[in-house]
Design a protein around this motif. Structure first.
Motif, PDB file in Angstrom:
ATOM      1  N   ALA A  78       0.846  -1.188   0.000  1.00 51.42           N
ATOM      2  CA  ALA A  78       0.000   0.000   0.000  1.00 51.42           C
ATOM      3  C   ALA A  78       0.883   1.240   0.000  1.00 51.42           C
ATOM      4  O   ALA A  78       1.907   1.275   0.679  1.00 51.42           O
ATOM      5  CB  ALA A  78      -0.911  -0.003   1.223  1.00 51.42           C
ATOM      6  N   ALA A  79       0.470   2.246  -0.772  1.00 50.66           N
ATOM      7  CA  ALA A  79       1.196   3.513  -0.764  1.00 50.66           C
ATOM      8  C   ALA A  79       1.208   4.061   0.655  1.00 50.66           C
ATOM      9  O   ALA A  79       2.200   4.585   1.127  1.00 50.66           O
ATOM     10  CB  ALA A  79       0.541   4.491  -1.726  1.00 50.66           C
ATOM     11  N   ARG A  80       0.088   3.938   1.303  1.00 56.49           N
ATOM     12  CA  ARG A  80       0.004   4.275   2.730  1.00 56.49           C
ATOM     13  C   ARG A  80      -1.029   3.339   3.333  1.00 56.49           C
ATOM     14  O   ARG A  80      -2.036   3.004   2.705  1.00 56.49           O
ATOM     15  CB  ARG A  80      -0.352   5.729   2.942  1.00 56.49           C
ATOM     16  CG  ARG A  80      -1.711   6.066   2.479  1.00 56.49           C
ATOM     17  CD  ARG A  80      -2.082   7.485   2.802  1.00 56.49           C
ATOM     18  NE  ARG A  80      -3.367   7.646   2.153  1.00 56.49           N
ATOM     19  CZ  ARG A  80      -3.849   8.733   1.681  1.00 56.49           C
ATOM     20  NH1 ARG A  80      -3.188   9.825   1.812  1.00 56.49           N
ATOM     21  NH2 ARG A  80      -5.001   8.758   1.097  1.00 56.49           N
ATOM     22  N   PRO A  81      -0.805   2.907   4.545  1.00 59.38           N
ATOM     23  CA  PRO A  81      -1.736   1.959   5.165  1.00 59.38           C
ATOM     24  C   PRO A  81      -3.110   2.591   5.368  1.00 59.38           C
ATOM     25  O   PRO A  81      -3.215   3.781   5.660  1.00 59.38           O
ATOM     26  CB  PRO A  81      -1.085   1.632   6.510  1.00 59.38           C
ATOM     27  CG  PRO A  81       0.237   2.305   6.527  1.00 59.38           C
ATOM     28  CD  PRO A  81       0.319   3.241   5.379  1.00 59.38           C
ATOM     29  N   PRO A  82      -4.178   1.794   5.194  1.00 60.48           N
ATOM     30  CA  PRO A  82      -5.518   2.342   5.414  1.00 60.48           C
ATOM     31  C   PRO A  82      -5.716   2.675   6.895  1.00 60.48           C
ATOM     32  O   PRO A  82      -5.056   2.114   7.761  1.00 60.48           O
ATOM     33  CB  PRO A  82      -6.448   1.218   4.975  1.00 60.48           C
ATOM     34  CG  PRO A  82      -5.618  -0.020   5.024  1.00 60.48           C
ATOM     35  CD  PRO A  82      -4.201   0.395   4.815  1.00 60.48           C
ATOM     36  N   ALA A  83      -6.627   3.599   7.155  1.00 61.67           N
ATOM     37  CA  ALA A  83      -6.931   3.981   8.541  1.00 61.67           C
ATOM     38  C   ALA A  83      -7.375   2.755   9.328  1.00 61.67           C
ATOM     39  O   ALA A  83      -6.991   2.570  10.471  1.00 61.67           O
ATOM     40  CB  ALA A  83      -7.998   5.063   8.566  1.00 61.67           C
ATOM     41  N   LEU A  92      -8.703  -3.460   8.373  1.00 61.62           N
ATOM     42  CA  LEU A  92      -9.692  -4.395   7.821  1.00 61.62           C
ATOM     43  C   LEU A  92     -10.381  -3.849   6.572  1.00 61.62           C
ATOM     44  O   LEU A  92     -11.036  -4.603   5.850  1.00 61.62           O
ATOM     45  CB  LEU A  92     -10.765  -4.714   8.870  1.00 61.62           C
ATOM     46  CG  LEU A  92     -10.359  -5.613  10.018  1.00 61.62           C
ATOM     47  CD1 LEU A  92     -11.527  -5.785  10.989  1.00 61.62           C
ATOM     48  CD2 LEU A  92      -9.887  -6.957   9.516  1.00 61.62           C
ATOM     49  N   ASP A  93     -10.269  -2.550   6.316  1.00 58.89           N
ATOM     50  CA  ASP A  93     -11.032  -1.930   5.232  1.00 58.89           C
ATOM     51  C   ASP A  93     -10.867  -2.613   3.878  1.00 58.89           C
ATOM     52  O   ASP A  93     -11.861  -2.856   3.196  1.00 58.89           O
ATOM     53  CB  ASP A  93     -10.732  -0.436   5.133  1.00 58.89           C
ATOM     54  CG  ASP A  93     -11.816   0.280   4.368  1.00 58.89           C
ATOM     55  OD1 ASP A  93     -13.005   0.092   4.707  1.00 58.89           O
ATOM     56  OD2 ASP A  93     -11.476   1.001   3.401  1.00 58.89           O
ATOM     57  N   PRO A  94      -9.643  -2.950   3.427  1.00 54.95           N
ATOM     58  CA  PRO A  94      -9.541  -3.632   2.128  1.00 54.95           C
ATOM     59  C   PRO A  94     -10.302  -4.959   2.095  1.00 54.95           C
ATOM     60  O   PRO A  94     -10.863  -5.329   1.073  1.00 54.95           O
ATOM     61  CB  PRO A  94      -8.034  -3.864   1.951  1.00 54.95           C
ATOM     62  CG  PRO A  94      -7.375  -2.898   2.856  1.00 54.95           C
ATOM     63  CD  PRO A  94      -8.322  -2.673   3.997  1.00 54.95           C
ATOM     64  N   LEU A  95     -10.331  -5.663   3.220  1.00 54.60           N
ATOM     65  CA  LEU A  95     -11.061  -6.930   3.278  1.00 54.60           C
ATOM     66  C   LEU A  95     -12.567  -6.693   3.271  1.00 54.60           C
ATOM     67  O   LEU A  95     -13.316  -7.386   2.578  1.00 54.60           O
ATOM     68  CB  LEU A  95     -10.674  -7.719   4.526  1.00 54.60           C
ATOM     69  CG  LEU A  95      -9.203  -8.131   4.636  1.00 54.60           C
ATOM     70  CD1 LEU A  95      -8.945  -8.801   5.978  1.00 54.60           C
ATOM     71  CD2 LEU A  95      -8.812  -9.031   3.493  1.00 54.60           C
ATOM     72  N   LEU A  96     -13.020  -5.706   4.040  1.00 52.09           N
ATOM     73  CA  LEU A  96     -14.455  -5.436   4.146  1.00 52.09           C
ATOM     74  C   LEU A  96     -15.015  -4.859   2.850  1.00 52.09           C
ATOM     75  O   LEU A  96     -16.207  -5.007   2.572  1.00 52.09           O
ATOM     76  CB  LEU A  96     -14.732  -4.478   5.306  1.00 52.09           C
ATOM     77  CG  LEU A  96     -14.273  -4.965   6.680  1.00 52.09           C
ATOM     78  CD1 LEU A  96     -14.602  -3.920   7.741  1.00 52.09           C
ATOM     79  CD2 LEU A  96     -14.878  -6.303   7.023  1.00 52.09           C
ATOM     80  N   ALA A  97     -14.165  -4.221   2.046  1.00 49.64           N
ATOM     81  CA  ALA A  97     -14.610  -3.633   0.787  1.00 49.64           C
ATOM     82  C   ALA A  97     -14.644  -4.646  -0.355  1.00 49.64           C
ATOM     83  O   ALA A  97     -15.167  -4.356  -1.425  1.00 49.64           O
ATOM     84  CB  ALA A  97     -13.696  -2.464   0.407  1.00 49.64           C
ATOM     85  N   ASP A  98     -14.104  -5.827  -0.126  1.00 47.41           N
ATOM     86  CA  ASP A  98     -14.058  -6.850  -1.167  1.00 47.41           C
ATOM     87  C   ASP A  98     -15.333  -7.689  -1.129  1.00 47.41           C
ATOM     88  O   ASP A  98     -15.706  -8.214  -0.071  1.00 47.41           O
ATOM     89  CB  ASP A  98     -12.835  -7.743  -0.951  1.00 47.41           C
ATOM     90  CG  ASP A  98     -12.678  -8.745  -2.062  1.00 47.41           C
ATOM     91  OD1 ASP A  98     -12.153  -8.362  -3.132  1.00 47.41           O
ATOM     92  OD2 ASP A  98     -13.092  -9.906  -1.881  1.00 47.41           O
ATOM     93  N   GLU A  99     -15.992  -7.846  -2.277  1.00 50.16           N
ATOM     94  CA  GLU A  99     -17.267  -8.574  -2.329  1.00 50.16           C
ATOM     95  C   GLU A  99     -17.142 -10.014  -1.837  1.00 50.16           C
ATOM     96  O   GLU A  99     -17.974 -10.489  -1.071  1.00 50.16           O
ATOM     97  CB  GLU A  99     -17.828  -8.573  -3.752  1.00 50.16           C
ATOM     98  CG  GLU A  99     -18.383  -7.247  -4.185  1.00 50.16           C
ATOM     99  CD  GLU A  99     -19.011  -7.307  -5.566  1.00 50.16           C
ATOM    100  OE1 GLU A  99     -19.136  -8.408  -6.146  1.00 50.16           O
ATOM    101  OE2 GLU A  99     -19.392  -6.243  -6.066  1.00 50.16           O
ATOM    102  N   LEU A 100     -16.122 -10.727  -2.287  1.00 52.45           N
ATOM    103  CA  LEU A 100     -15.978 -12.136  -1.918  1.00 52.45           C
ATOM    104  C   LEU A 100     -15.714 -12.291  -0.422  1.00 52.45           C
ATOM    105  O   LEU A 100     -16.363 -13.085   0.259  1.00 52.45           O
ATOM    106  CB  LEU A 100     -14.854 -12.787  -2.733  1.00 52.45           C
ATOM    107  CG  LEU A 100     -14.545 -14.249  -2.425  1.00 52.45           C
ATOM    108  CD1 LEU A 100     -15.785 -15.123  -2.598  1.00 52.45           C
ATOM    109  CD2 LEU A 100     -13.409 -14.737  -3.303  1.00 52.45           C
ATOM    110  N   VAL A 101     -14.779 -11.512   0.095  1.00 53.03           N
ATOM    111  CA  VAL A 101     -14.449 -11.610   1.521  1.00 53.03           C
ATOM    112  C   VAL A 101     -15.641 -11.167   2.364  1.00 53.03           C
ATOM    113  O   VAL A 101     -15.991 -11.820   3.359  1.00 53.03           O
ATOM    114  CB  VAL A 101     -13.185 -10.787   1.851  1.00 53.03           C
ATOM    115  CG1 VAL A 101     -12.891 -10.813   3.346  1.00 53.03           C
ATOM    116  CG2 VAL A 101     -11.985 -11.311   1.058  1.00 53.03           C
ATOM    117  N   ALA A 102     -16.297 -10.074   1.952  1.00 53.43           N
ATOM    118  CA  ALA A 102     -17.473  -9.593   2.694  1.00 53.43           C
ATOM    119  C   ALA A 102     -18.567 -10.655   2.720  1.00 53.43           C
ATOM    120  O   ALA A 102     -19.214 -10.868   3.749  1.00 53.43           O
ATOM    121  CB  ALA A 102     -17.995  -8.295   2.086  1.00 53.43           C
ATOM    122  N   SER A 103     -18.756 -11.340   1.593  1.00 53.35           N
ATOM    123  CA  SER A 103     -19.814 -12.365   1.563  1.00 53.35           C
ATOM    124  C   SER A 103     -19.479 -13.527   2.498  1.00 53.35           C
ATOM    125  O   SER A 103     -20.358 -14.067   3.163  1.00 53.35           O
ATOM    126  CB  SER A 103     -20.068 -12.853   0.136  1.00 53.35           C
ATOM    127  OG  SER A 103     -18.954 -13.546  -0.371  1.00 53.35           O
TER     128      SER A 103
END
Length: 185
Positions: A58-63, A66-77
């Motif tokens: 990541a250019a910079r870590p998300p705040a 978990l956000d990248p995981l929660l934003a992914d359709e497959l992982v969220a499902s």
């Protein structure tokens, strides 16, 4: 709830498949094996996606890590399937709506009936029913991954009309080609 090891799960699956095979119903046995295969592919894809998302530089870590995981359709499902998703229904509905190419506004969710009312906030095209249905269907598809408690989607009214397209061009010159006004000719 105690965690099941891969060995324990594999043993239990084999026992169930063996019991089905003993009954002599080849069709039921084949269907059960297919179910196991499909589930293994689904969970394997989900785990691979988690590894991929966590391994991306990541250019910079998300705040929120978990956000990248929660934003992914497959992982969220997968998280929703096991009631492990940390976000509440409203947040997940908003997340699903933010993935759509058309702007839609949440006009209310009834958790008792599972119906979500949506309102188009911009024109969705020519106004024909096929276009409105495709907008509704894209919302249904996104919500299935992020907010499975939404079991029905109603699209309210029509989108606000966009202003008519104005043609911008040059006006004919009031003067003729020789510079004299048309009245002087």
């Amino acid at each position: 709830m105690s965690a099941t090891t891969a060995e324990q799960a594999g043993r239990r699956i084999e026992e169930v498949l063996d019991r089905l095979a003993e009954k002599g119903d080849a069709e039921a046995c084949a269907a059960a094996e297919e179910v196991v295969r499909v589930l293994m592919e689904f969970y394997g894809s989900g785990i691979a996606r988690v590894v991929e998302l966590l391994g991306r530089p990541a250019a910079r870590p998300p705040a929120d890590p978990l956000d990248p995981l929660l934003a992914d359709e497959l992982v969220a499902s997968l998280l929703n399937l096991h009631d492990l998703h940390p976000e509440d229904a409203q947040t997940r509905i908003d997340r699903a709506l933010s993935t759509l190419p058309q702007p839609l506004e949440n006009a209310g969710f009834d958790p008792v009936t599972g119906v979500l009312r949506l309102r188009a906030t911009a024109s969705t095209g020519c106004g024909c029913s096929g276009t409105q249905e495709s907008v509704r269907q894209s919302a249904v598809d996104a919500l299935a991954c992020f907010a499975p408690e939404v079991t029905g989607v109603e699209l309210e009214g029509r989108a606000p009309r966009e202003p008519a397209l104005l043609q911008i061009g040059t006006r004919p010159s009031p003067a003729g080609a020789d510079g004299r006004s048309p009245a002087a000719l």
